[in-house]
Each structure stands twice: as C-alpha cells, then as structure tokens.
Enzyme design. Structure first.
Site, PDB file in Angstrom:
ATOM      1  N   HIS A   1      58.001  59.858  76.204  1.00 18.82           N
ATOM      2  CA  HIS A   1      57.059  58.835  75.727  1.00 18.82           C
ATOM      3  C   HIS A   1      56.487  59.178  74.352  1.00 18.82           C
ATOM      4  O   HIS A   1      55.967  58.311  73.661  1.00 18.82           O
ATOM      5  CB  HIS A   1      55.932  58.620  76.752  1.00 18.82           C
ATOM      6  CG  HIS A   1      54.920  59.713  76.826  1.00 18.82           C
ATOM      7  ND1 HIS A   1      54.963  60.704  77.771  1.00 18.82           N
ATOM      8  CD2 HIS A   1      53.837  59.974  76.072  1.00 18.82           C
ATOM      9  CE1 HIS A   1      53.942  61.526  77.603  1.00 18.82           C
ATOM     10  NE2 HIS A   1      53.243  61.097  76.568  1.00 18.82           N
TER      11      HIS A   1
ATOM     12  N   ASP B   1      60.616  61.671  81.928  1.00 21.43           N
ATOM     13  CA  ASP B   1      59.785  61.777  80.719  1.00 21.43           C
ATOM     14  C   ASP B   1      60.141  63.012  79.901  1.00 21.43           C
ATOM     15  O   ASP B   1      59.263  63.709  79.379  1.00 21.43           O
ATOM     16  CB  ASP B   1      58.296  61.778  81.082  1.00 21.43           C
ATOM     17  CG  ASP B   1      57.405  61.508  79.869  1.00 21.43           C
ATOM     18  OD1 ASP B   1      57.892  60.864  78.920  1.00 21.43           O
ATOM     19  OD2 ASP B   1      56.246  61.951  79.874  1.00 21.43           O
TER      20      ASP B   1
ATOM     21  N   SER C   1      50.691  66.045  74.739  1.00 22.19           N
ATOM     22  CA  SER C   1      51.918  65.584  75.377  1.00 22.19           C
ATOM     23  C   SER C   1      53.141  66.297  74.822  1.00 22.19           C
ATOM     24  O   SER C   1      53.340  66.366  73.611  1.00 22.19           O
ATOM     25  CB  SER C   1      52.097  64.081  75.135  1.00 22.19           C
ATOM     26  OG  SER C   1      52.048  63.373  76.325  1.00 22.19           O
TER      27      SER C   1
END
Length: 477
Positions: free
Chosen positions: A116, A146, A219
């Site tokens: 993402h 992911d 992230s």
C-alpha cells in the site's frame, strides 16, 4: 538522640535498598543502542508521487478527520497535493506525495516494503541512511499480504539480518525503525502482544500484534527482535484517532520473504485455492455437527468446477486439519492452503455427517474473480415454531440465483428462534438439519420433525454467499 539516629539509619538503608532494586530492574531492561547502530543503515525512507485527478474534497472524501470511523488501517504518510496541472475549477491533475519506510534485503538493491506504500505510484524514491536518493522500480506487489518488492540500481548496500518469525513468543521485546511523519530512522520499542492474529480483511496473514508505537510513515519498516534480526514488516494499526493507540500489526517475515522470493522470480504470486466459502464453527454449530469443541472451518458453499468440488467436498463439511496440521479456527485454513503451490495435493481431515474422513484435494491457483448473485421478495404461511414467514421460489428465481432448491424468508419474528440464530428477512433457507428444503410445506414438516430442544444446522443463502447458522428450536408442542 540515639533513637533518632537509629531511625535515620534505618530510613537511609531502605532508600539505598530501593535504589538497588531499581538499578537491578534497569539492568534487566533491554538496551537497543547496539541494535540501532547495526540496523539503521539498512532501513530506508520511501517517498512516492502519484498523479491523480484534481478534486476539491479533503483527504477523507469530504469528511473531517474526526469523522473517520474506527478501523484497522494501513498507515502510510499523509497525502498532500502539489501543483495542480491543467487549471480550471476542479479540472486537470495534481501530484500526491506519500511517505513510508522499507529495508534492504540484498546488497544489489532489493528493498522490501508494504504494497500500500507504493500502490499506484508513478515515481518511487528511496532515501538511504547516508542521504543518497535513488529512484526505485517496482518489481512486484501482492496486495493480499501487503508486501511489495522494489529494486534500486546500486551495489554493496548495507543489508539487514532476516530472522525466523515462527520463533517469536508473546511477551518478547521487539523494536521498530521507520519514518513516522517523515522523521527518518525513528526508533520505538515494545513487546509482542499476540501472534497469529487475523484482521477482518486479511485472511492470508497471521499478524504479529505488538504495542510498539507506530504512526503514519512507519509502514513498510522492519520489526526487530533483540538479536537485531527482522521478524516482521510493520503494516497496520487499529485506531479511532488516525494515530497510534497501542495496537500495531506486523506481517511475519517468513510470510513476507516467501512472497518476495516469488515476486523476484516471476513478478507475481501464486497461492493455493480450494474454492470454498468458509465460516467459523460456533459453540452451537459445534454441538449440531457433533463436535466436542469449537474447531475447524465449516464449508458454507463450494464453487462450481473448483478443486474442492472436483474432490467431492460439500457444504456442511468441517475441515479439521490440512496435511496433519490442525485447523483450530476457520481463519487458519486460507493461510494453510494459500502457502501450498498450485498443483500440489493435500490431505484434508473432514467431518461429514458426524463421521471423520480423509479427503485428498489437488489445490488450484487463486482466481481473481469473486462470486456474485442477487435477491428478491414475497410472502406465505408463517412457520410459528421457527418464527418466520416464507414463500416458495420459482424455477426462474432459482435459476438466477444458481440454486437447485430453497425457500425465501419474507418476515422474521424478532422474538423467535430464527431471529436469535441471526436469520434475516430475504435469506433463503437451503437446508435444515443437513436435509434439503425444497418448499415451504417441506420446511414446516422438517421443523415438526425436530422434536428435541437441540441446536440444528441451517444452511442459508445471503447476498450471493452461503453460510450456516445454528438454530435452537424450542420443544415441539
């Protein structure tokens, strides 16, 4: 005077003892300084640029930050528009920039991050610890886990040591290095709160839950154990505010490295597929199927021409184990099957009609299409003991729905047994107590035949999917 001196001496001894205990406790706490010195060079900042249609709405589609619902959320950096192109009111395009983290896994420039973080990016720039900025290309991404793999044109890069996430234990100390809000190489630490967590939209990842402080920009960054080895990729948080609230989730590195190897070799990921819709086995369902405890994955539906259909699996079967590994909860089944290479054969321990059996299935490759169907409405005689009103379905309706039989529920008594079981208006009852329901009359007779106050499995068709509920009827009068 002597008494005062003794009291003072006693007090000083207690103070010294307290300091000694605190010092001992401090010595027992982990020291992350060496870990950070060794690992920091292998952690990178990732910035992306995406050209999108210009719009006047805010980053939450017109909602204020306070209106964002309580969710599990990927946490890449705030996206900020720069320099609209094309002019006009609401016309043209604009650049959106986002920030994330990543880490180097090979000296020749392979970098791992979250899918993402780089999803939809037109430009990816990686900034190293020595402040070099390198353009990166996307080797491949797997949105189901992911995980994304990047490549930069460089040599002799500092790499991180990869650990074994299967060895993690709850309570173990872990640390994260990333770029929250763009602050490069920020270090936070905590403990493993839980392992093998399943999140609502991620069936293929047994997440590591921690209380490590994670925020937007972390992230894709690494999660380390005390040996300085990467055991996970920080991926999601649970938040009401949009920021850290004590619940952080990381992708186990064993899962991520398997994905990275496939992306490096072929640019895409192949994962095993059975072709079944499953649901958890509740306490009442366990009783109704003759299980002593809640375990396994209940097959609610089997896709036509799927590996499961070819192997003879049926709706109502409960899968208890895959190649000897127990399916203690339904969420474990997709992971076990997903890591099987398409074309390989697995042994399933299956409970059918109260008897355990072994079924061999040749696993297929995951198709991208999903099943979809529609629904309708009407009315007929109430089934008072069940607490519903139902009507028969025409051949045309059954054909449109892809069903051979069933009756539609058009009204539910909110105080009845059906409502307690979660049955809703619009549902289609396909079977009751493992027997097909072909008409309203047959349903009434089937209900009369359930003479004991016990839980019976009811197979429903709802919104294009099948599911089972455990129905506990009162004693027949």
């Amino acid at each position: 005077m002597q008494r005062i001196t003794r009291q003072l001496s006693l007090w000083l001894m207690l103070v010294v003892a307290a300091f000694a205990v605190q010092s001992a406790q401090a010595r027992d706490l982990p020291d992350f300084t060496e870990l950070v010195k060794q690992a920091a060079p292998g952690v990178v900042n990732i910035s992306t640029t995406q050209e999108v249609q210009r719009r006047s709405m805010g980053p939450w589609g017109g909602q204020g930050q306070q209106d964002v619902p309580e969710i599990f959320r990927h946490f890449f950096g705030d996206q900020i528009p720069f320099g609209p192109r094309g002019g006009g009111n609401g016309g043209g395009t604009e650049e959106r920039h986002s920030l994330g983290s990543g880490f180097i896994i090979s000296q020749d420039g392979y970098i791992m991050t979250n899918a993402h973080v780089v999803d939809g990016a037109d430009k990816i720039v990686v900034r190293l610890n020595d402040r070099r900025e390198l353009k990166a290309k996307l080797v491949g991404e797997d949105k189901k886990t992911d995980v994304a793999l990047l490549k930069v044109d460089a040599k002799d890069l500092p790499t991180l040591n990869i650990g074994d996430s299967d060895d993690l234990e709850v309570g173990e100390w872990v640390a994260a290095i990333g770029s929250p809000f763009g602050f490069d190489h920020s270090v936070t630490a905590g403990i493993v709160s839980a392992i093998d967590r399943t999140l609502p939209t991620d069936a293929y990842v047994p997440f590591i839950q921690t209380d490590v402080a994670i925020n937007p920009g972390n992230s894709g960054g690494p999660l380390f154990n005390l040996d300085g080895k990467v055991v996970g990729i920080n991926s999601q948080i649970f938040t009401r505010s949009g920021g850290f609230m004590g619940l952080s989730f990381a992708i186990p590195i064993n899962v991520a490295m398997d994905i990275a190897d496939q992306l490096k070799a072929t640019g895409h990921v192949s994962r095993g597929w059975l072709g079944v819709v499953i649901q958890p086995v509740s306490r009442d369902l366990a009783e109704s199927f003759g299980l002593k405890n809640q375990r396994g994955a209940l097959i609610a539906d089997v896709a036509d021409d799927s590996p499961a259909a070819k192997a003879g699996l049926k709706a109502g079967d409960v899968i208890l184990a895959v190649d000897g590994e127990e399916v203690d909860q339904s969420s474990k089944l997709p992971r076990l099957i997903g890591k099987v290479s398409p074309g390989e054969t697995v042994k399933l321990d299956v409970l059918r009609n109260g008897k355990q059996m072994t079924q061999k299935v040749t696993v297929g490759d995951w198709p991208e299409e999903a099943l979809q169907q529609a629904s309708d409405d009407g009315a007929q005689d109430p089934q008072t003991r069940l607490g519903v009103a139902v009507r028969d379905l025409s051949d045309d309706e059954l054909g449109r729905l892809g069903l051979d039989h069933g009756v539609r529920i058009v009204q539910v008594d909110p105080t009845g047994a059906a409502a307690e079981a979660g049955i809703q208006s619009g549902d289609i009852i396909v079977s009751l107590d493992q027997k097909p329901v072909e008409s309203a009359t047959q349903l009434a007779k089937a209900i009369e035949g359930v003479t004991q106050d016990r839980a019976v499995p009811v197979r429903l068709y709802r919104d294009g999917h099948s599911l089972f509920v455990a129905l506990r009827l009162g004693k027949a009068e």
